[in-house]
Design a protein around this motif. Structure first.
Motif, mmCIF file in Angstrom:
data_model
loop_
_atom_site.group_PDB
_atom_site.id
_atom_site.type_symbol
_atom_site.label_atom_id
_atom_site.label_comp_id
_atom_site.label_asym_id
_atom_site.label_seq_id
_atom_site.Cartn_x
_atom_site.Cartn_y
_atom_site.Cartn_z
ATOM 1 N N CYS A 1 34.213 55.044 46.064
ATOM 2 C CA CYS A 1 35.127 56.077 46.580
ATOM 3 C C CYS A 1 36.469 56.006 45.854
ATOM 4 C CB CYS A 1 35.354 55.886 48.078
ATOM 5 S SG CYS A 1 33.845 55.841 49.075
ATOM 6 N N ASP A 2 36.434 55.654 44.583
ATOM 7 C CA ASP A 2 37.661 55.329 43.848
ATOM 8 C C ASP A 2 38.111 56.423 42.888
ATOM 9 O OD1 ASP A 2 35.356 54.824 42.399
ATOM 10 O OD2 ASP A 2 36.191 53.133 41.298
ATOM 11 N N GLY A 3 37.702 57.655 43.131
ATOM 12 C CA GLY A 3 38.240 58.769 42.370
ATOM 13 C C GLY A 3 37.614 58.965 41.011
ATOM 14 N N PHE A 4 38.060 60.016 40.342
ATOM 15 C CA PHE A 4 37.467 60.414 39.074
ATOM 16 C C PHE A 4 37.635 59.348 37.998
ATOM 17 C CE2 PHE A 4 37.707 62.612 34.952
ATOM 18 C CZ PHE A 4 36.468 63.229 34.938
ATOM 19 N N HIS A 5 38.780 58.666 37.979
ATOM 20 C CA HIS A 5 39.064 57.698 36.923
ATOM 21 C C HIS A 5 38.687 56.269 37.312
ATOM 22 C CE1 HIS A 5 41.113 60.720 34.536
ATOM 23 N NE2 HIS A 5 41.804 61.077 35.608
ATOM 24 N N GLY A 6 38.053 56.086 38.466
ATOM 25 C CA GLY A 6 37.711 54.748 38.923
ATOM 26 C C GLY A 6 36.517 54.157 38.198
ATOM 27 N N ILE A 7 36.190 52.922 38.546
ATOM 28 C CA ILE A 7 35.117 52.203 37.861
ATOM 29 C C ILE A 7 33.734 52.528 38.412
ATOM 30 C CG2 ILE A 7 35.221 50.181 39.381
ATOM 31 C CD1 ILE A 7 34.610 48.464 36.906
ATOM 32 N N ALA A 8 33.650 53.006 39.658
ATOM 33 C CA ALA A 8 32.346 53.100 40.320
ATOM 34 C C ALA A 8 31.346 53.915 39.515
ATOM 35 C CB ALA A 8 32.512 53.695 41.719
ATOM 36 N N ARG A 9 31.743 55.100 39.081
ATOM 37 C CA ARG A 9 30.798 55.927 38.333
ATOM 38 C C ARG A 9 30.432 55.290 36.995
ATOM 39 N NH1 ARG A 9 33.698 59.955 38.044
ATOM 40 N NH2 ARG A 9 34.232 59.954 35.827
ATOM 41 N N ARG A 10 31.343 54.521 36.432
ATOM 42 C CA ARG A 10 31.074 53.876 35.142
ATOM 43 C C ARG A 10 30.083 52.721 35.280
ATOM 44 N NH1 ARG A 10 36.758 53.988 34.776
ATOM 45 N NH2 ARG A 10 36.873 51.711 34.586
ATOM 46 N N LEU A 11 29.800 52.286 36.502
ATOM 47 C CA LEU A 11 28.781 51.262 36.712
ATOM 48 C C LEU A 11 27.373 51.817 36.534
ATOM 49 C CD1 LEU A 11 30.278 49.489 39.870
ATOM 50 C CD2 LEU A 11 30.351 48.676 37.501
ATOM 51 N N VAL A 12 27.272 53.130 36.559
ATOM 52 C CA VAL A 12 25.971 53.779 36.381
ATOM 53 C C VAL A 12 25.759 54.050 34.896
ATOM 54 C CG1 VAL A 12 24.546 55.762 37.003
ATOM 55 C CG2 VAL A 12 26.250 54.895 38.626
ATOM 56 N N PRO A 13 24.600 53.685 34.325
ATOM 57 C CA PRO A 13 24.336 54.002 32.921
ATOM 58 C C PRO A 13 24.447 55.505 32.679
ATOM 59 C CG PRO A 13 22.671 52.505 33.779
ATOM 60 C CD PRO A 13 23.485 52.948 34.951
ATOM 61 N N PRO A 14 25.133 55.939 31.636
ATOM 62 C CA PRO A 14 25.271 57.381 31.374
ATOM 63 C C PRO A 14 23.945 58.121 31.332
ATOM 64 C CG PRO A 14 26.731 56.120 29.950
ATOM 65 C CD PRO A 14 25.869 55.119 30.656
ATOM 66 N N SER A 15 22.910 57.456 30.880
ATOM 67 C CA SER A 15 21.603 58.108 30.791
ATOM 68 C C SER A 15 21.015 58.427 32.159
ATOM 69 C CB SER A 15 20.628 57.215 30.018
ATOM 70 O OG SER A 15 20.464 55.961 30.685
ATOM 71 N N ALA A 16 21.560 57.798 33.213
ATOM 72 C CA ALA A 16 21.033 58.013 34.561
ATOM 73 C C ALA A 16 21.771 59.123 35.302
ATOM 74 C CB ALA A 16 21.120 56.714 35.364
ATOM 75 N N LEU A 17 22.751 59.750 34.666
ATOM 76 C CA LEU A 17 23.539 60.801 35.304
ATOM 77 C C LEU A 17 23.409 62.113 34.541
ATOM 78 C CD1 LEU A 17 26.908 58.976 36.129
ATOM 79 C CD2 LEU A 17 25.156 59.679 37.766
ATOM 80 N N ASP A 18 23.295 63.189 35.283
ATOM 81 C CA ASP A 18 23.447 64.526 34.724
ATOM 82 C C ASP A 18 24.876 64.972 35.012
ATOM 83 O OD1 ASP A 18 20.822 64.807 33.788
ATOM 84 O OD2 ASP A 18 20.115 65.405 35.787
ATOM 85 N N VAL A 19 25.628 65.302 33.992
ATOM 86 C CA VAL A 19 27.037 65.635 34.134
ATOM 87 C C VAL A 19 27.262 67.114 33.815
ATOM 88 C CG1 VAL A 19 29.367 65.236 33.234
ATOM 89 C CG2 VAL A 19 27.836 63.305 33.653
ATOM 90 N N TYR A 20 27.969 67.788 34.714
ATOM 91 C CA TYR A 20 28.343 69.188 34.536
ATOM 92 C C TYR A 20 29.867 69.248 34.550
ATOM 93 C CZ TYR A 20 23.478 69.697 35.992
ATOM 94 O OH TYR A 20 22.112 69.583 36.090
#
Length: 398
Positions: free
Chosen positions: A166-185
């Motif tokens: 829950c740490d916002g757009f610039h936080g670390i949480a989303r970066r813990l997920v491999p980029p290949s596992a996310l679809d980004v729009y």
């Protein structure tokens, strides 16, 4: 190594509301926030709360100041070509919105959590995690270890069953997920908002959204003595080129209608905010669950960012409570899809409001003429005005 049931990264609205919901369900959590308490409580953000957000804060028992100081609005003013048109929320939907600064809501949630003796750690920067990428077969299988540093730089580890990012757009949480596992729009906009917070009584009873050939302007407020106003500017605009006098002059031009005057006063704070739309999906990756701005960003025109974050953590809080009570992961399995259905509806509304009210610097004549037609139709059509009102006061929480 310390242990908790749910590790929450971020002490913004999403993290703090989730922590309060978990506490009400008897679930232990630790909130790790990389910034200081002073910074978190002082940052100026959104200020329009949907009725469902207000109701949820009431259920959590953190609405005393909100009920006392919040400004209940039954409608909003839309303005173009020198005319102001009111959208009657209450008449069209039976609902309202409440103006109450996000930082005030955060202060209330922090005070409530600390008064109850629950764990909230400031200047605790998460730097890594182990185990968040696995499946979630059961509470006793595996887990997550969050590694973080305190204000002195000392390293710590916190073991959790699950982690809420829950740490916002610039936080670390989303970066813990491999980029290949996310679809980004991702979509950027060719304009930004120059916002000011001014110590002056509002010059309007309800928010004004104004389209002007020189650019969008908005008059909001935070209290009977504090006003919040915005101007459309270029994304690369130099804030130094906008002294207070110029800002007030431009606001008067863009917001002005016959018989109305903008009251000016001391500017307490000002800044420029770029506008974008962003979604990263899915919002769950094993034991890591993203919420709020960590997963999605909406342009601020529709006043949806804070409310969307609260909707996320309502779903997440319910899912976690069911998981701990029954052992069934069904709610957690459905978390991402349930939230994303609302996220994309809100993205649509926010994009529509943004393109309706801002001047595209490319100046395409076709788009300008369509924009004018849409504006005229809102005034003419009760159905379209109702649709706007329903989306603005807020879709039902999932």
């Amino acid at each position: 190594m310390e242990r908790t049931q749910v590790g929450i990264i971020g002490a913004g609205p999403a993290g703090l509301v989730l922590a309060a919901r978990l506490a009400a369900a008897g679930i232990d959590s630790v909130v790790l926030e990389c910034r200081s308490r002073r910074y978190v409580e002082g940052r100026v953000r959104a200020g329009v709360l949907e009725a469902a957000t207000v109701a949820l804060l009431g259920e959590l028992g953190v609405d005393a100041r909100l009920r006392e100081q919040g400004l209940v609005h039954d409608g909003v003013h839309l303005q173009w070509r020198g005319e102001r048109h009111r959208i009657d929320f209450t008449g069209l939907t039976g609902s309202q919105v409440t103006v109450y600064g996000q930082q005030e809501m955060v202060c209330d949630l922090i005070a409530d959590r600390l008064a109850a003796g629950r764990d909230l750690r400031f200047e605790a920067e998460v730097v890594d995690a182990d185990g968040a990428l696995g499946a979630l077969p059961g509470r006793a299988d595996g887990g997550v270890v969050l590694r973080y540093r305190d204000a002195a730089g000392a390293a710590h580890e916190l073991a959790c069953d699950v982690v809420a990012g829950c740490d916002g757009f610039h936080g670390i949480a989303r970066r813990l997920v491999p980029p290949s596992a996310l679809d980004v729009y991702d979509r950027g906009y060719p304009y930004a908002w120059l916002g000011i917070l001014a110590d002056v009584a509002p010059s309007t009873d309800e928010l004004i959204y104004a389209f002007h050939e020189r650019g969008f302007a908005m008059h909001s407020m935070r209290s009977p003595t504090v006003s919040r106003l915005y101007l459309q500017v270029d994304p690369d605009e130099d804030l130094a080129a906008w002294p207070d006098e110029r800002i007030w002059e431009e606001l008067q031009i863009r917001l002005g209608v016959p018989g109305w005057t903008l009251t000016t006063g001391p500017v307490r704070d000002k800044g420029i905010t770029p506008m974008r739309s962003y979604v990263a999906e899915p919002m769950r990756h094993g034991r890591l669950l993203l919420a709020g701005d960590a997963a999605h960003i909406v342009p601020p025109t529709g006043a949806k960012g804070l409310n969307l974050a609260v909707a996320d953590v309502k779903v997440l809080g319910d899912a976690l409570a069911d998981w701990y009570a029954t052992g069934s992961p069904a709610g957690l399995d459905a978390y991402s899809s349930r939230c994303l259905a609302r996220v994309w509806r809100v993205q649509d509304f926010s994009t529509w409001m943004t393109t309706l009210l801002h001047v595209d610097p490319k100046g395409d004549p076709w788009d300008r003429r369509l924009q004018r037609s849409r504006q005229d139709e809102i005034v003419r059509s009760r159905a379209l005005a109702t649709n706007l009102a329903e989306n603005y006061v807020g879709l039902p929480l999932p």
